[in-house]
Scaffold this motif. Structure first.
Motif, PDB file in Angstrom:
ATOM      1  N   VAL A   1      12.099  27.480   2.219  1.00 45.88           N
ATOM      2  CA  VAL A   1      13.510  27.397   2.599  1.00 45.88           C
ATOM      3  C   VAL A   1      13.929  28.764   3.131  1.00 45.88           C
ATOM      4  O   VAL A   1      14.086  29.718   2.376  1.00 45.88           O
ATOM      5  CB  VAL A   1      14.399  26.979   1.415  1.00 45.88           C
ATOM      6  N   ALA A   2      14.058  28.847   4.446  1.00 40.64           N
ATOM      7  CA  ALA A   2      14.445  30.105   5.098  1.00 40.64           C
ATOM      8  C   ALA A   2      15.006  29.756   6.468  1.00 40.64           C
ATOM      9  O   ALA A   2      15.028  28.586   6.872  1.00 40.64           O
ATOM     10  CB  ALA A   2      13.253  31.054   5.210  1.00 40.64           C
ATOM     11  N   ASP A   3      15.471  30.787   7.178  1.00 42.05           N
ATOM     12  CA  ASP A   3      15.981  30.564   8.529  1.00 42.05           C
ATOM     13  C   ASP A   3      14.797  30.607   9.494  1.00 42.05           C
ATOM     14  O   ASP A   3      14.298  31.681   9.837  1.00 42.05           O
ATOM     15  CB  ASP A   3      17.015  31.635   8.898  1.00 42.05           C
ATOM     16  N   ARG A   4      14.357  29.441   9.917  1.00 41.70           N
ATOM     17  CA  ARG A   4      13.159  29.371  10.764  1.00 41.70           C
ATOM     18  C   ARG A   4      13.362  30.120  12.075  1.00 41.70           C
ATOM     19  O   ARG A   4      12.444  30.799  12.561  1.00 41.70           O
ATOM     20  CB  ARG A   4      12.803  27.909  11.042  1.00 41.70           C
ATOM     21  N   ASN A   5      14.544  30.022  12.674  1.00 42.46           N
ATOM     22  CA  ASN A   5      14.774  30.688  13.951  1.00 42.46           C
ATOM     23  C   ASN A   5      14.602  32.201  13.833  1.00 42.46           C
ATOM     24  O   ASN A   5      14.033  32.844  14.716  1.00 42.46           O
ATOM     25  CB  ASN A   5      16.178  30.367  14.475  1.00 42.46           C
TER      26      ASN A   5
END
Length: 738
Positions: free
Chosen positions: A334-338
């Motif tokens: 769970v993280a900001d993929r972008n």
């Protein structure tokens, strides 16, 4: 002896201290209330000049009533100090007013030295005006303390002409005894009052300079924001055409290898879009306000996308690109993929750019760090020229480049942006290298462990019912792309070239479209003004309007919602975003804009219990505490309304009203099957008793949906949402039906 000392104290020392105190009090009053005291001497206002004149003149008058006895029969005071300074700090008007008040007091006091005292006051008034004019014309600044002391000395000397008003026998003694004492008193008073006011003047000047600098900085920031907004629009408009055509071609009947190349081009375009977004957000990075949107994603899927993008670039240089993954089977974090991709995109791109032969290796390792959390480490290793130890210490700084980097081109911002992004998401970057031995750039990120079920599903290719869509867009290329995308899904498309044309179309008596996609920047009337005009005719429920904006900033998109739009899509437009909007706002409308009537129980199993495309934006938009409050209200209201349904099954009107409310509540949280089951009851015609199976279906779907919602929210947020109640109306209703 004691009597003589007492007389000296009363006639000399106490008045002397009183004169000092009065001057200090005047300085304090000016520092507190003298808001106009500034470096803008030419801009001194009349009311302030009058105020200074009255205040300084009254001080001079008061000082004349507290005379200091220098010698028996020889008196003096510090009246000259406020009279001289009044014009310097307040201008000619202040000097004249101050001199007039002091002169009036001297006349009122009378005595043999009255005429000499008036000459004394007039001399200092004249010097006050002359000093103001001299410094005003020369530099528009106040004189310094040394200059004021010299002026006071000259003025005291010139004022000695007043000696001529005395009888000839006493002129010389008075000149020798009184004027040196007056000179000393004036110098002391100027040093005291002038020094205080000078320091206050300097402080105010510094404050004004600070304020001017702040305004300049604000103006520069505003100009930068406008520039970035303009660049966002100018860059996104052609990019919309590029990505739009790729999306259209992906659906064409082409050979497999051509489709693979189109897919690679599309992925590259998406990464280019992400890169543009990050560059446009550089101001937010500087301000420490870069938005972070964590969501579950697969590490291996991300690596595969990166490999497909850089495969041809590496192959064109004869470089082998190796991508590997090591870790648990569940690779969801769970993280900001972008933001993670932005870092890796830069690191891999640099490795290929500066490697002339050999291999670029991307090695990802995912390890469980603690229960529920994991550590992702990705190392990008190349066989390029390497980096010296001295350059390694500054390589992540802005506009810093190694000699190799300068030869390869670039701005020197790439790694600096990566470092800022890494700091924002809680990751760390490192570099290990030796000249001639290549380099390894590493990224380490600690993130919550996700679940495979949490990853958003791929594109939804299920057919949709055709709807009528109005596209309001001035750019002909964008018109054609939007029309083609929508018509490929079977929708009926009409185009308006500007906001005025759209308002005219929607003001007629014809059928309304199911949905309007509205561009923002258009000639004649822009999208915001057009929406405001349309909202005076049709409300948001009757006619949904979605912004198609090339402006990427959140404050601009908030403006669109305030104007009455239902949502906003950033250009380049993605086909899936169009589909999501159509399904959400128009997918269940008939040609007249109403929900279709259907009393037959439908097979809901094709729908998801929880539609993540609807739920995820809700979760991302609010704080965990607010989300918990919303879910609790959903559960409470749902329980209450389901209980009422059990009591009024034979009242179709009330059943329809309650089920309509339930359908809206469930749909807002993405409870697709529960919303569909509620719709079945909403659609029962008046006068018909609702079928018991349809009611059973609603209770059953609500129970299952709440269980799934609780599971999805817990997996996505790590918080417990106790919303699947064991004694819910759905359970009791099902038990009653058994």
């Amino acid at each position: 002896m004691s009597g003589g000392l007492s007389d000296i104290l009363i006639r000399s020392y106490i008045p002397f201290l009183a004169n000092i105190g009065v001057l200090a009090l005047l300085a304090w009053a000016v520092s507190i209330y003298g808001r106009e005291l500034s470096g803008n001497v030419r801009g001194t206002r009349l009311w302030f000049s009058l105020l200074i004149g009255v205040g300084f003149g009254a001080t001079a008058a008061l000082l004349m009533n507290i005379p200091i006895e220098f010698e028996p029969g020889i008196f003096g005071d510090a009246r000259a100090v406020p009279v001289l300074l009044s014009g310097i700090f307040g201008g000619p008007v202040a000097a004249l007013v101050s001199g007039a008040i002091a002169g009036g007091m001297r006349i009122l006091l009378g005595g043999g030295g009255m005429l000499s005292g008036l000459i004394y006051i007039a001399t200092f008034t004249a010097f006050s005006i002359l000093t103001f004019w001299a410094y005003n014309l020369r530099s528009n600044k106040l004189p310094g303390l040394v200059d004021m002391l010299l002026i006071a000395t000259v003025a005291t000397g010139v004022s000695s002409i007043g000696i001529l008003t005395f009888n000839p026998a006493s002129r010389l003694p008075i000149l020798l005894q009184l004027w040196p004492l007056l000179l000393a008193a004036n110098i002391f008073g100027i040093a005291l009052l002038g020094g205080m006011l000078g320091r206050e003047y300097a402080r105010r000047l510094a404050e004004q300079e600070t304020e001017r600098q702040r305004r300049r900085a604000d103006s520069a920031a505003e100009a930068k924001s406008k520039f970035l907004a303009a660049m966002s629009h100018e860059i996104r408009t052609p990019l919309n055409a590029i990505l739009g055509i790729h999306q259209i071609l992906e659906r064409a009947d082409l050979s497999w290898d051509v489709k693979e190349k189109i897919k690679t081009a599309q992925d590259s375009g998406q990464f280019l879009l992400a890169l543009i977004n990050q560059i446009l957000d550089f101001a937010k990075i500087d301000a420490g306000s870069l938005p972070v949107n964590p969501a579950p994603f697969s590490v291996q899927v991300m690596l595969n996308a990166l490999q497909s993008i850089f495969f041809y670039q590496a192959g064109a240089k004869g470089i082998e690109l190796e991508v590997s993954y090591e870790g648990a089977g569940n690779d969801v974090i769970v993280a900001d993929r972008n933001l993670v991709q932005q870092i890796l995109f830069n690191l891999i791109g640099n490795a290929i750019k500066f490697t002339q032969y050999g291999t670029v290796s991307v090695r990802a390792t995912l390890r469980e760090d603690s229960p529920g959390t994991c550590r992702l480490q990705i190392d990008v290793t190349d066989t390029g020229p390497g980096i010296s130890e001295a350059d390694q210490s500054r390589i992540f700084e802005e506009f810093e480049q190694t000699e190799t980097g300068v030869m390869g081109g670039g701005t020197g911002l790439g790694l600096a942006i990566c470092k800022r992004i890494a700091d924002t998401i809680g990751a760390s970057l490192s570099v290990k290298s030796r000249p001639g031995k290549g380099a390894t750039f590493g990224m380490v990120l600690d993130a919550p462990q996700g679940e495979l079920d949490d990853v958003s599903p791929g594109p939804d290719t299920a057919p949709m019912r055709p709807v009528a869509v109005l596209v309001v867009e001035d750019n002909m290329i964008n018109q054609e792309i939007a029309r083609t995308m929508l018509e490929q899904d079977g929708h009926i498309v009409e185009v308006a070239s500007n906001g005025r044309e759209a308002v005219d179309l929607l003001s007629g008596q014809g059928n309304l479209p199911d949905l309007v996609f509205m561009d923002i920047q258009m000639p004649e009337m822009d999208g915001v003004e057009a929406t405001k005009a349309i909202r005076r005719i049709h409300d948001a429920e009757a006619l949904p309007i979605i912004a198609l904006s090339a402006n990427a900033f959140s404050d601009q998109q908030a403006e669109y919602l305030d104007a009455g739009m239902n949502g906003a899509i950033s250009k380049p437009v993605q086909m899936e975003e169009l589909r999501t909007c159509i399904k959400r706002f128009a997918g269940k409308r008939d040609a007249g804009g109403n929900l279709p009537m259907n009393t037959e129980a439908a097979d809901n199993t094709a729908l998801p219990l929880v539609d993540r495309s609807v739920l995820d934006p809700v979760v991302a938009a609010v704080s965990p505490e607010k989300l918990e409050d919303l879910v609790r209200k959903l559960e409470t209201r749902s329980t209450a309304q389901l209980s009422r349904l059990q009591e009024i099954e034979n009242d179709p009107a009330l059943v329809g009203a309650i089920s309509h409310e339930l359908k809206g509540m469930y749909a807002n949280f993405g409870l697709a099957r529960a919303a569909k089951a509620a719709e079945m009851l909403t659609a029962v015609p008046a006068g018909n008793e609702p079928a018991h199976p349809a009611t059973d279906e609603l209770f059953r779907e609500v129970e299952l949906s709440f269980l799934e919602l609780e599971k999805q929210l817990k997996a996505g947020t790590g918080r417990s949402f106790d919303i699947a109640q064991s004694e819910s109306p759905a359970r009791s209703h099902a038990a009653d039906g058994d």
